[in-house]
Write a protein that holds these residues in place. Structure first.
Motif, PDB file in Angstrom:
ATOM      1  N   MET A   1      21.786 -45.496  51.084  1.00 23.13           N
ATOM      2  CA  MET A   1      21.377 -46.729  50.458  1.00 23.13           C
ATOM      3  C   MET A   1      20.115 -46.484  49.630  1.00 23.13           C
ATOM      4  SD  MET A   1      22.834 -49.629  52.024  1.00 23.13           S
ATOM      5  CE  MET A   1      24.311 -49.592  52.973  1.00 23.13           C
ATOM      6  N   PRO A   2      20.087 -46.994  48.395  1.00 20.47           N
ATOM      7  CA  PRO A   2      18.927 -46.778  47.541  1.00 20.47           C
ATOM      8  C   PRO A   2      17.649 -47.400  48.097  1.00 20.47           C
ATOM      9  CG  PRO A   2      20.786 -47.611  46.258  1.00 20.47           C
ATOM     10  CD  PRO A   2      21.180 -47.624  47.686  1.00 20.47           C
ATOM     11  N   GLU A   3      17.772 -48.504  48.851  1.00 23.79           N
ATOM     12  CA  GLU A   3      16.575 -49.151  49.373  1.00 23.79           C
ATOM     13  C   GLU A   3      15.889 -48.282  50.418  1.00 23.79           C
ATOM     14  OE1 GLU A   3      19.680 -50.873  49.788  1.00 23.79           O
ATOM     15  OE2 GLU A   3      19.517 -51.840  47.845  1.00 23.79           O
ATOM     16  N   GLU A   4      16.655 -47.446  51.091  1.00 27.64           N
ATOM     17  CA  GLU A   4      16.128 -46.647  52.183  1.00 27.64           C
ATOM     18  C   GLU A   4      15.512 -45.324  51.717  1.00 27.64           C
ATOM     19  OE1 GLU A   4      19.244 -46.147  54.991  1.00 27.64           O
ATOM     20  OE2 GLU A   4      19.566 -48.290  55.220  1.00 27.64           O
ATOM     21  N   GLU A   5      15.781 -44.910  50.471  1.00 24.94           N
ATOM     22  CA  GLU A   5      15.250 -43.644  49.990  1.00 24.94           C
ATOM     23  C   GLU A   5      13.759 -43.775  49.706  1.00 24.94           C
ATOM     24  OE1 GLU A   5      17.451 -41.426  47.083  1.00 24.94           O
ATOM     25  OE2 GLU A   5      19.205 -42.671  47.435  1.00 24.94           O
ATOM     26  N   SER A   6      13.037 -42.706  49.968  1.00 27.29           N
ATOM     27  CA  SER A   6      11.595 -42.732  49.740  1.00 27.29           C
ATOM     28  C   SER A   6      11.304 -42.598  48.250  1.00 27.29           C
ATOM     29  CB  SER A   6      10.928 -41.592  50.510  1.00 27.29           C
ATOM     30  OG  SER A   6      11.286 -40.356  49.913  1.00 27.29           O
ATOM     31  N   LEU A   7      10.103 -42.959  47.885  1.00 27.23           N
ATOM     32  CA  LEU A   7       9.679 -42.865  46.497  1.00 27.23           C
ATOM     33  C   LEU A   7       9.714 -41.410  46.021  1.00 27.23           C
ATOM     34  CD1 LEU A   7       8.558 -44.271  44.014  1.00 27.23           C
ATOM     35  CD2 LEU A   7       6.268 -43.921  44.940  1.00 27.23           C
TER      36      LEU A   7
ATOM     37  N   ALA B   1      11.745 -39.040  47.042  1.00 29.97           N
ATOM     38  CA  ALA B   1      13.132 -38.639  46.812  1.00 29.97           C
ATOM     39  C   ALA B   1      13.640 -39.211  45.500  1.00 29.97           C
ATOM     40  CB  ALA B   1      14.008 -39.089  47.965  1.00 29.97           C
ATOM     41  N   LEU B   2      13.257 -40.453  45.191  1.00 34.53           N
ATOM     42  CA  LEU B   2      13.681 -41.064  43.930  1.00 34.53           C
ATOM     43  C   LEU B   2      13.070 -40.335  42.734  1.00 34.53           C
ATOM     44  CD1 LEU B   2      13.489 -44.855  44.844  1.00 34.53           C
ATOM     45  CD2 LEU B   2      15.542 -43.483  44.501  1.00 34.53           C
ATOM     46  N   VAL B   3      11.806 -39.964  42.856  1.00 33.23           N
ATOM     47  CA  VAL B   3      11.144 -39.217  41.772  1.00 33.23           C
ATOM     48  C   VAL B   3      11.796 -37.855  41.608  1.00 33.23           C
ATOM     49  CG1 VAL B   3       8.973 -38.124  41.080  1.00 33.23           C
ATOM     50  CG2 VAL B   3       8.962 -40.458  41.968  1.00 33.23           C
ATOM     51  N   ALA B   4      12.144 -37.212  42.710  1.00 32.26           N
ATOM     52  CA  ALA B   4      12.802 -35.904  42.640  1.00 32.26           C
ATOM     53  C   ALA B   4      14.161 -36.024  41.967  1.00 32.26           C
ATOM     54  CB  ALA B   4      12.950 -35.314  44.032  1.00 32.26           C
ATOM     55  N   GLN B   5      14.912 -37.076  42.329  1.00 26.04           N
ATOM     56  CA  GLN B   5      16.219 -37.284  41.688  1.00 26.04           C
ATOM     57  C   GLN B   5      16.054 -37.551  40.199  1.00 26.04           C
ATOM     58  OE1 GLN B   5      18.210 -40.473  43.678  1.00 26.04           O
ATOM     59  NE2 GLN B   5      19.164 -39.129  45.202  1.00 26.04           N
TER      60      GLN B   5
END
Length: 154
Positions: free
Chosen positions: A1-7, A9-13
């Motif tokens: 779930m996108p809400e559960e990913e850390s900031l 991890a989102l920056v890395a993606q």
């Protein structure tokens, strides 16, 4: 779930996706450039062949004009001299026009001005941030000045 990913991890993606996109764009640019380079090379070869054939036609036309003047009762040497002088005058005019075009070049004044303003703008921003200004490169007289001379050592 996108809400559960850390900031992180989102920056890395996002970073991964951006780098993948940049690589794909570079590959596309390479492929397009390669295709265009082949077409430009082929066109240049065709233009070169056309220029060579046109040059041969010019030579043949020159002979035809000279022999036409001979048919008008001019001496052969005079007819060929007239054609030669005509081509020398045309060549001199082309050199004159080309020289005038080169003489009127302005250089890259606007680009140099823009680069200079960018450089001073960056230096001002660095000064505002409090970062030390990089040292200027040594001049020719300063290089090796710290070494003792041969005459001082003896």
């Amino acid at each position: 779930m996108p809400e559960e990913e850390s900031l992180g991890a989102l920056v890395a993606q996002a970073s991964h996706h951006v780098s993948t996109l940049v690589r794909a764009e570079i590959e596309l640019a390479k492929a397009e450039l390669k295709f265009d380079a082949k077409r430009v090379g082929m066109a240049a070869g065709l233009f070169g062949a056309a220029a060579f054939i046109a040059h041969l036609c010019l030579i043949l036309a020159s002979f035809a004009i000279a022999y036409g003047l001979v048919a008008l009762r001019l001496a052969p040497w005079l007819a060929f001299l007239i054609v030669t002088v005509f081509y020398l005058v045309v060549a001199a005019l082309l050199v004159f026009v080309g020289y005038r075009r080169l003489k009127g070049l302005a250089g890259m004044k606007r680009t140099a001005r823009t680069l200079k303003s960018l450089k001073t703008g960056v230096e001002e921003e660095v000064a505002e941030l409090g970062a030390p200004k990089p040292p200027a490169p040594p001049t020719a007289g300063q290089v090796g000045a710290h070494r003792e001379s041969v005459t001082d050592a003896t």
